[in-house]
Design an enzyme around this catalytic site. Structure first.
Site, PDB file in Angstrom:
ATOM      1  N   CYS A 218       0.872  -1.174   0.000  1.00  0.00           N
ATOM      2  CA  CYS A 218       0.000   0.000   0.000  1.00  0.00           C
ATOM      3  C   CYS A 218       0.911   1.227   0.000  1.00  0.00           C
ATOM      4  O   CYS A 218       2.113   1.105  -0.220  1.00  0.00           O
ATOM      5  CB  CYS A 218      -0.954  -0.013   1.195  1.00  0.00           C
ATOM      6  N   THR A 219       0.380   2.404   0.252  1.00  0.00           N
ATOM      7  CA  THR A 219       1.182   3.626   0.156  1.00  0.00           C
ATOM      8  C   THR A 219       2.286   3.692   1.199  1.00  0.00           C
ATOM      9  O   THR A 219       3.452   3.913   0.879  1.00  0.00           O
ATOM     10  CB  THR A 219       0.287   4.870   0.296  1.00  0.00           C
TER      11      THR A 219
END
Length: 270
Positions: A218-219
């Protein structure tokens, strides 16, 4: 003849964005809430701060110098933040109101919540335990697995090329502008509208994940903590679930040319 006036060059201070999270027992939520209210307001930071009895989740933007001051203040505040991975990068988006709105940097929102990230739109019979989250892979380890598609990660032997699955834990607004891509590994994009939909997606695709070596990303990492723990909680066949430590941001710092990540990293790349 009138004299030409020399233009005075003004240099605006560079803007930036800061992401970090920490799972830990918070002894005094009110004290922590007061700290964030005072510190973020005084430094002119904007974004989202979520506090819970089990930790913090912060995404804020502002002047780079202010963000650095915030990091120093947080470190001094409490041993709670020892070992926290602060992801800070320049991000000049202040002149673009649309981007500011998309990233949530038009105002400051600090709230006490039950969950740092809302995982599941319905109550779970057994909530995932963070201590059971997937093993962290450094950016280099993550890249090596994608490159070789056969590196040994599992305790019971080497991972076969067709036994690795890349799983994106972000929403469709993020995945549509950038994601990991390689012909060697099957990539799953749940195309969810919000993170709370991921739990249902995992339930519906659990058989596809069973027996595979799942590499999540994810980020910044926090969404993979909860999601990987949920996958592993399903028991036998789901043990080999891994997550990219520090998320896409740390990966791109290690591989500035993008490596296997194609496109933009939402928030940081605006």
């Amino acid at each position: 003849m009138a004299e030409k006036k020399e233009k005075v060059k003004t240099t605006e201070e560079e803007e930036g964005v800061l992401l970090y999270y920490k799972y830990a027992n918070v002894p005094d939520l009110n004290d922590l809430l007061n700290f964030y209210n005072s510190n973020c307001e005084s430094l002119g930071l904007r974004g989202r701060v979520r506090l819970a009895s089990h930790g913090v989740n912060v995404t804020v933007g502002g002047k780079l110098s202010s963000l650095e001051q915030h990091i120093n203040a947080v470190k001094l505040k409490n041993p709670l933040f020892e070992g926290t991975d602060f992801k800070l990068a320049s991000c000049n988006f202040q002149s673009n109101q649309q981007i500011l709105k998309e990233c949530g940097f038009t105002s400051l929102s600090i709230r006490v919540v039950k969950e740092l990230v809302t995982f599941g739109s319905r109550p779970l019979l057994n909530s995932p335990v963070i201590s059971n989250a997937g093993r962290h892979l450094s950016a280099v380890e993550f890249n090596t697995v994608l490159q070789s598609a056969g590196a040994s990660l599992a305790n019971n032997g080497s991972i076969q090329k067709n036994n690795i699955i890349l799983l994106d834990a972000r929403n469709v607004y993020e995945t549509r502008i950038g994601r990991f891509q390689t012909s060697k590994v099957e990539t799953l994009d749940p195309k969810i509208r919000q993170y709370s939909d991921l739990c249902t997606w995992i339930d519906c695709h659990s058989e596809q994940l069973r027996g595979s070596n799942v590499l999540m990303y994810c980020t910044g990492g926090i969404r993979c903590e909860m999601a990987s723990a949920y996958i592993r909680s399903k028991g036998a066949g789901y043990e080999n679930t891994f997550q990219l430590f520090g998320g896409i941001q740390r990966y791109l710092e290690q591989f500035p040319d993008g490596g296997f990540f194609k496109g933009k990293n939402f928030v940081f790349d605006h």
